[in-house]
Scaffold this motif. Structure first.
Motif, short mmCIF file in Angstrom:
data_model
loop_
_atom_site.label_atom_id
_atom_site.label_comp_id
_atom_site.label_asym_id
_atom_site.label_seq_id
_atom_site.Cartn_x
_atom_site.Cartn_y
_atom_site.Cartn_z
N GLN A 112 0.83 -1.20 0.00
CA GLN A 112 0.00 0.00 0.00
C GLN A 112 0.87 1.25 0.00
OE1 GLN A 112 -3.35 0.04 -0.19
NE2 GLN A 112 -3.54 -2.20 -0.06
N ALA A 113 0.29 2.33 -0.51
CA ALA A 113 0.98 3.61 -0.43
C ALA A 113 1.07 4.05 1.03
CB ALA A 113 0.22 4.67 -1.25
N PRO A 114 2.14 4.73 1.43
CA PRO A 114 2.27 5.16 2.83
C PRO A 114 1.12 6.06 3.26
CG PRO A 114 4.36 5.41 1.65
CD PRO A 114 3.31 5.11 0.62
N MET A 115 0.73 5.91 4.51
CA MET A 115 -0.29 6.77 5.09
C MET A 115 0.38 7.67 6.12
SD MET A 115 -3.97 5.65 6.77
CE MET A 115 -3.22 4.62 8.06
N ARG A 116 0.32 8.96 5.90
CA ARG A 116 0.96 9.91 6.81
C ARG A 116 0.10 10.10 8.05
NH1 ARG A 116 3.08 15.18 3.72
NH2 ARG A 116 4.15 15.40 5.72
N LEU A 117 0.77 10.15 9.19
CA LEU A 117 0.08 10.23 10.48
C LEU A 117 0.29 11.61 11.11
CD1 LEU A 117 1.06 6.75 11.98
CD2 LEU A 117 -0.89 7.33 10.52
N HIS A 118 -0.78 12.12 11.68
CA HIS A 118 -0.77 13.40 12.39
C HIS A 118 -1.44 13.16 13.73
CE1 HIS A 118 0.00 15.09 8.32
NE2 HIS A 118 -0.87 14.16 7.97
N TYR A 119 -1.08 13.93 14.73
CA TYR A 119 -1.57 13.66 16.08
C TYR A 119 -2.28 14.87 16.67
CZ TYR A 119 1.31 9.53 15.63
OH TYR A 119 1.85 8.35 15.18
N SER A 120 -3.39 14.58 17.33
CA SER A 120 -4.11 15.57 18.13
C SER A 120 -3.89 15.17 19.58
CB SER A 120 -5.60 15.57 17.77
OG SER A 120 -6.30 16.51 18.57
N GLN A 121 -2.99 15.85 20.25
CA GLN A 121 -2.48 15.39 21.55
C GLN A 121 -3.27 16.04 22.70
OE1 GLN A 121 1.63 16.51 20.61
NE2 GLN A 121 2.15 14.33 20.54
N GLU A 122 -4.40 15.44 23.00
CA GLU A 122 -5.27 15.99 24.03
C GLU A 122 -4.63 15.92 25.41
OE1 GLU A 122 -9.03 13.95 23.67
OE2 GLU A 122 -9.03 14.22 21.48
N GLY A 123 -3.88 14.87 25.66
CA GLY A 123 -3.20 14.75 26.95
C GLY A 123 -2.18 15.85 27.17
N VAL A 124 -1.42 16.15 26.13
CA VAL A 124 -0.42 17.22 26.21
C VAL A 124 -1.09 18.58 26.35
CG1 VAL A 124 1.43 18.41 24.97
CG2 VAL A 124 1.30 15.90 24.91
N ASP A 125 -2.16 18.79 25.58
CA ASP A 125 -2.79 20.11 25.53
C ASP A 125 -3.71 20.40 26.71
OD1 ASP A 125 -1.50 20.51 23.11
OD2 ASP A 125 -3.20 19.81 21.91
N PHE A 126 -4.39 19.35 27.21
CA PHE A 126 -5.42 19.58 28.23
C PHE A 126 -5.31 18.64 29.44
CE2 PHE A 126 -7.26 20.89 24.14
CZ PHE A 126 -7.48 22.23 24.42
#
Length: 280
Positions: A86-100
Motif C-alpha cells: 500500500q501507499a504510505p499513510m501519513r500520520l498526524h496527532y491531536s495530543q489531548e493529553g499534552v494540551d489539556f
C-alpha cells in the motif's frame, strides 16, 4: 514503519480520524502501563487493524487523537504507516493529553481535531476490532454527495449492550429511539441479517429494532457546525463532550443515515473480550 513525526502544517487535510485517547479503565491493570489501542490482538496492536483498513480504503492522511500514555502511540507509529502493498499513510496527532491533561471524550476530541480534517472524513475507534470492515471509497463519495451530515454503521447487539443504541428505517435513516428496557432474546439477535434493515418507520418505538453503534462512521464538517454542537472548531477550551446526544439531535432532523454491518466486530472493553479474540 517510519519513526520521525510529521508536523507539516501545509499537509493536505486528513480524510480520517482514529480515536485513541481513552484511559481504558475497565481494561486495568493491562492499561496501567500500555494505552488500550496498543494492546496486542492476534500479533499486532489493536489500533493497527483499523489503520490497515483505512489504508486499504485509500486514506493517505490520518489523524490520531491521544491522551492516556499517548506518547507511546506516537513513538510506536511515528509519522507514517507503511505496508508492503500500500501507499504510505501519513500520520498526524491531536495530543489531548499534552494540551489539556486528559481525553476530551468523543465529540470533544473530534472537534479538537477538526482543523486537521477534510470536509468529509471517516472516524474509527482504536479499541474496536472490525477486521472485515471496508472503508470503501465508493461509500465516502456516496455520502459526500448525499444531504445527510453523518453516516453511521450499526451492528447486531452484543451481549454487553442488549438494549441497542439506535433504530434504522427502511429508507436507511438512523432513528433516535430509546434503548429497550427488556431486550430481545439473544436468539433473535443472532438471526439478524441485512434483510433486517427493512424496519417500518411508522412502527411504534416499542416495536422498532435497536442496533448498536459500531463507532465506524463518516461525518461532514457541517455536522460539528450545526446547532447541536456547541463546541467551536479546534475546541480551544478543551471542552469534554460525548457524541451520543449530538447524534440523537441530528437524527431528529433527519440528518443521519445508517447501514447495518454484520461482519466480525468486537468492542474490546474488557480483558475477557481481549482474551477471547486472542484465543480464536
Amino acid at each position: 514503519m517510519t519513526k520521525s513525526l510529521i508536523s507539516d502544517d501545509s499537509s493536505p487535510l486528513a480524510t480520517a480520524l482514529l480515536l485513541a485517547a481513552g484511559r481504558g479503565e475497565r481494561m486495568r491493570p493491562l492499561t496501567d502501563a500500555t494505552p488500550k489501542p496498543l494492546l496486542r490482538v492476534r500479533g499486532q496492536p489493536l489500533m493497527q487493524w483499523a489503520m490497515q483498513g483505512l489504508q486499504r480504503g485509500g486514506v493517505r492522511h490520518l489523524v490520531v487523537n491521544t491522551a492516556w500514555l499517548g506518547e507511546q502511540i506516537s513513538q510506536h507509529f511515528g509519522g507514517a504507516f507503511e505496508t508492503a502493498d500500500q501507499a504510505p499513510m501519513r500520520l498526524h496527532y491531536s495530543q489531548e493529553g499534552v494540551d489539556f491533561g486528559g481525553a476530551l471524550e468523543t465529540a470533544g476530541g473530534i472537534a479538537r481535531a477538526l482543523p486537521q480534517l477534510a470536509d468529509v472524513f471517516w472516524v474509527a475507534a482504536g479499541d474496536v476490532f472490525a477486521p472485515d470492515f471496508v472503508f470503501a471509497p465508493e461509500a465516502y463519495e456516496r455520502f459526500k454527495a448525499s444531504p445527510q451530515l453523518a453516516h453511521i454503521w450499526l451492528v447486531p447487539n452484543p451481549e454487553h449492550n442488549p438494549g441497542g443504541d439506535f433504530g434504522l428505517s427502511a429508507e436507511g435513516l438512523a432513528l433516535n429511539v430509546p434503548k429497550l428496557t427488556q431486550p430481545r432474546p439473544a436468539s433473535a439477535d443472532a438471526a439478524l441479517t441485512h434483510t433486517a434493515t427493512q424496519a417500518v418507520v411508522s412502527s411504534p418505538a416499542s416495536e422498532q429494532m435497536r442496533y448498536t453503534f459500531s463507532t465506524l462512521a463518516l461525518y461532514k464538517r457541517a455536522f460539528f457546525e450545526a446547532a447541536w454542537c456547541p463546541i467551536p472548531a479546534g475546541n480551544p477550551a478543551g471542552v469534554k463532550a460525548p457524541l451520543a446526544a449530538m447524534l440523537r439531535a441530528a437524527m431528529d432532523n433527519g440528518a443521519v443515515s445508517a447501514s447495518l454491518y454484520t461482519g466480525a466486530w468486537t468492542d474490546v472493553g474488557t480483558p475477557e473480550r481481549l482474551a477471547q479474540l486472542n484465543a480464536t
